[in-house]
Design an enzyme around this catalytic site. Structure first.
Site, mmCIF file in Angstrom:
data_model
loop_
_atom_site.group_PDB
_atom_site.id
_atom_site.type_symbol
_atom_site.label_atom_id
_atom_site.label_comp_id
_atom_site.label_asym_id
_atom_site.label_seq_id
_atom_site.Cartn_x
_atom_site.Cartn_y
_atom_site.Cartn_z
ATOM 1 N N CYS A 1 24.298 25.917 -19.145
ATOM 2 C CA CYS A 1 23.977 25.437 -17.796
ATOM 3 C C CYS A 1 23.961 23.921 -17.672
ATOM 4 O O CYS A 1 23.670 23.388 -16.599
ATOM 5 C CB CYS A 1 22.657 26.045 -17.349
ATOM 6 S SG CYS A 1 22.745 27.857 -17.421
ATOM 7 N N HIS B 1 16.353 20.447 -12.471
ATOM 8 C CA HIS B 1 17.085 21.650 -12.880
ATOM 9 C C HIS B 1 16.417 22.843 -12.184
ATOM 10 O O HIS B 1 17.093 23.659 -11.588
ATOM 11 C CB HIS B 1 17.081 21.784 -14.396
ATOM 12 C CG HIS B 1 17.946 22.892 -14.891
ATOM 13 N ND1 HIS B 1 19.279 22.970 -14.570
ATOM 14 C CD2 HIS B 1 17.687 23.981 -15.659
ATOM 15 C CE1 HIS B 1 19.799 24.058 -15.130
ATOM 16 N NE2 HIS B 1 18.862 24.683 -15.795
ATOM 17 N N HIS C 1 21.149 29.736 -9.162
ATOM 18 C CA HIS C 1 21.492 28.951 -10.344
ATOM 19 C C HIS C 1 22.970 29.180 -10.642
ATOM 20 O O HIS C 1 23.361 30.262 -11.076
ATOM 21 C CB HIS C 1 20.620 29.387 -11.522
ATOM 22 C CG HIS C 1 20.805 28.544 -12.747
ATOM 23 N ND1 HIS C 1 21.635 27.435 -12.774
ATOM 24 C CD2 HIS C 1 20.260 28.634 -13.989
ATOM 25 C CE1 HIS C 1 21.590 26.904 -13.976
ATOM 26 N NE2 HIS C 1 20.767 27.606 -14.730
#
Lengths: 261, 398
Positions: B164, B292, B326
């Site tokens: 990620c 994040h 996400h």
């Protein structure tokens, strides 16, 4: 462009069990024989972790460990670049099989090991290394792309970089669509400073040129059949300790490397 | 000395909020989420997702037909928005097609094609169907290969696959490779698409929320998987440049655990500190932090410790995952472009879906949108394997 010193090498493939023991083959004194590869021990992993990890992780860590042991410096201070075309195909196969089954029982362990940077993560944990690390694929040009990124990182930060390139044959049925002939892993510890131990390299990225091939038919088959083994012409040139130039094909743009022993 | 900044010469975004940057900016301003209950393929999972509508009906054709898979369709859709292709054509004339590098972050690339192929194995031999094209789909590099071919570029190209943090780290790679002279400009992007691997994988880890994700909320219970494509064209900034600039980047490894973030956010702290150091910017000069902020209990707690340590409790920060979900390997570039939009339009987005800030968390998380001129903003991206990247962007003209 500034040179980059190769300080240490790790190597593992059938018939190439370690950098030192492979010198006779790489220098052409002995023909290549694809002897069975010893199990990659990756002894830096704790025993309980070693049981859980895959052949891909162990192979990548084995060559990284070998290179760092030769250099005898703290791995915790060294940035890393991991280059692999396919990552861990064994894990991806298991996940895709699970997804065909009722309720799709994907294993959480397999899922977290499925990311391309899994070996990098285990390496960082095993060595306590908090330095930056990059994991990249570039299909058959993964080795050249990894070397270019490692060089750029070493120059930008004026620091050592450990490049680890690895690929293993995927399991059936993936191997029918992505043929990799044998496992191969190599690690190069690169240093932008001049106090080199092995060979300084000069990298040049430019117009497309054909990649170097190898005279030994067996080695050439390995080079052509594994993206990480595309670095073999460079390893042979380093082992011979003679001035030379090798071209590592890199798709649209070639990466050529001058070696100045 | 501060590093030489890169200017964002063009940028484009496609995600659950819609196609093109204006769709994202509008949804951010209006507080409209792109999340929906999971309706991807036949995944019967009680979670929410950020799906890009219409991908199913838009195959790649002609010379690009071999690349056809959800991930490359999404890449194409992204590349077609915001005049991005035209901007790259101008750059191609200026720099030459062989001097523009391509750096694309992805975690799963076109693995969906392999998932489908495994369902169609020959019942006797076990072989995959003849139509399955590994090099153009599942191959992790294929999205970078597709991107360079679509844009007519012939320079250095690679994918970055660090889970990620992938497309955040692509900015750092581009800076280094331009600095080293391997290219003179760079297309940096990130593309990750919905697939069963990630939906069932996060479900198996107990990290997929059954509700729209609620970053920093006292009742947060996990993430929503999203999909996105984002691209920027980067070139060296010029004197007096009034564009959004990449001022610094920082990268680190947790060296702690494969999936769990370091509880004190040690790696995240390093990444943020290095981004500031490279830019020679002080923490108090940062006007906004795009977190994040995945909304898993442990990830948010770890990032909170790191942000609070570096910035204290006063720097406004938020997670935009409540809008997009996400987007994994595309999260870095998606949120980098969000930050660029925020810098251009003087917007501090709130944290959508979050109702009550976790009292145990200290970072200055804002819940409601604020209109406020911004000069410097940070974006965080972290991933499995303990990989961390922070990008610092800014403008000099205000």
């Amino acid at each position: 462009m500034n040179p980059l010193a190769v300080e240490a090498v790790g190597l593992m493939a059938p018939g190439l069990a370690g950098w030192t023991t492979s010198q006779a083959v790489l220098t052409g004194q002995r023909p290549y024989v694809a002897e069975p590869m010893p199990a990659a021990m990756a002894t830096l992993l704790p025993a309980n972790e070693r049981r859980r990890v895959t052949a891909t992780i162990k192979l990548a860590l084995q060559v990284a460990q070998e290179a760092m042991a030769q250099a005898d410096i703290d791995a915790g201070a060294v940035r890393t670049v991991f280059a692999s075309s396919g990552g861990d195909s064994e894990i991806l196969d298991k996940i895709c099989v699970a997804l065909t089954q009722p309720d799709r029982p994907v294993s959480p362990t397999h899922f977290h090991q499925s990311v391309h940077n899994t070996p990098a993560g285990y390496w960082a944990i095993a060595t306590g290394c908090m330095q930056p690390s990059l994991s990249l694929p570039a299909y058959d040009d993964s080795f050249a792309a990894g070397l270019r990124e490692a060089a750029a990182l070493a120059w930008a930060d004026q620091t050592r970089v450990l490049l680890v390139a690895y690929d293993l044959p995927p399991p059936f049925p993936l191997v029918e669509r992505r043929m990799i002939v044998a496992p191969f892993a190599v690690a190069l510890l690169l240093n932008p400073a001049q106090d080199y131990r092995l060979a300084p390299l000069r990298l040049e990225s430019g117009a497309n040129q054909p990649a170097n091939r190898l005279d030994d038919a067996g080695l050439e088959q390995l080079r052509a059949g594994n993206p990480a083994a595309r670095g073999l012409p460079l390893l042979c040139a380093i082992a011979r300790r003679k001035a030379g130039r090798v071209v590592l094909s890199d798709g649209g743009v070639s990466l050529s490397v001058e070696i100045e022993p | 000395m501060a590093i030489q900044p890169l200017a964002i010469a063009a940028r484009t975004l496609t995600n659950a909020l819609g196609r093109g940057g204006a769709a994202s900016l509008g949804a951010l301003r209006r507080g409209e989420s792109g999340l929906r209950p999971c309706d991807f393929e036949d995944a019967g999972l009680p979670t929410w997702i950020g799906r890009v509508a219409g991908l199913e009906e838009e195959p790649l054709t002609g010379e690009f037909a071999p690349f056809d898979c959800r991930n490359n369709r999404l890449a194409r859709l992204g590349l077609e928005q915001d005049g991005f292709g035209a901007a790259v054509r101008v750059a191609r004339d200026r720099y030459g097609p062989d001097r523009i590098g391509v750096f694309v972050g992805t975690s799963t690339s076109g693995i969906g094609a392999t998932e489908h192929a495994y369902r169609q194995r020959d019942p006797i031999t076990g072989s995959l169907p003849a139509t399955f094209d590994y090099p153009h789909t599942h191959n992790v590099f294929s999205v970078a290969d597709f991107t360079r071919r679509w844009l007519g570029l012939t320079g250095v190209a690679m994918a970055i696959s660090t889970a990620c943090s992938s497309s955040a780290k692509a900015f750092a790679s581009a800076w280094r490779q331009m600095r080293a002279g391997f290219c003179d400009a760079a297309v940096v992007g990130g593309v990750d698409s919905l697939c069963l691997t990630t939906l069932y994988g996060f479900n198996a880890l107990g990290l997929a929320s059954t509700q729209p994700c609620r970053p920093w909320d006292v009742e947060r219970d996990g993430l929503n998987v999203g999909e996105a494509a984002g691209f920027v064209l980067l070139e060296w900034a010029e004197p007096g440049d009034d564009r959004v600039l990449l001022l610094g980047y920082g990268e680190s490894s947790d060296a702690y655990h494969m999936t769990a973030a370091h509880p004190e956010g040690a790696g995240a702290t390093l990444a943020m500190q290095q981004a500031l150091a490279r830019a020679e910017v002080l923490p108090e000069q940062v006007d906004y932090i795009n977190l994040h902020g995945t909304a898993t209990p442990l990830n948010d707690a770890a990032e909170d410790r790191a942000v609070a340590r570096v910035f204290g409790p006063d720097t406004p920060c938020s997670s935009t995952k409540g809008w997009t979900g996400h987007t994994l390997g595309a999260a870095g570039v998606t949120e980098a472009v969000f930050v660029a939009l925020c810098l251009e339009h003087g917007l501090i987005p709130g944290t959508l879906n979050t109702r009550q800030r976790d009292p145990k968390l200290d970072a200055g998380v804002v819940l409601e949108n604020r209109e406020h001129p911004l000069r410097t903003a940070l974006s965080n991206s972290f991933g499995f394997g303990g990989t961390n990247c922070s990008l610092l962007f800014g403008r000099r003209d205000i």
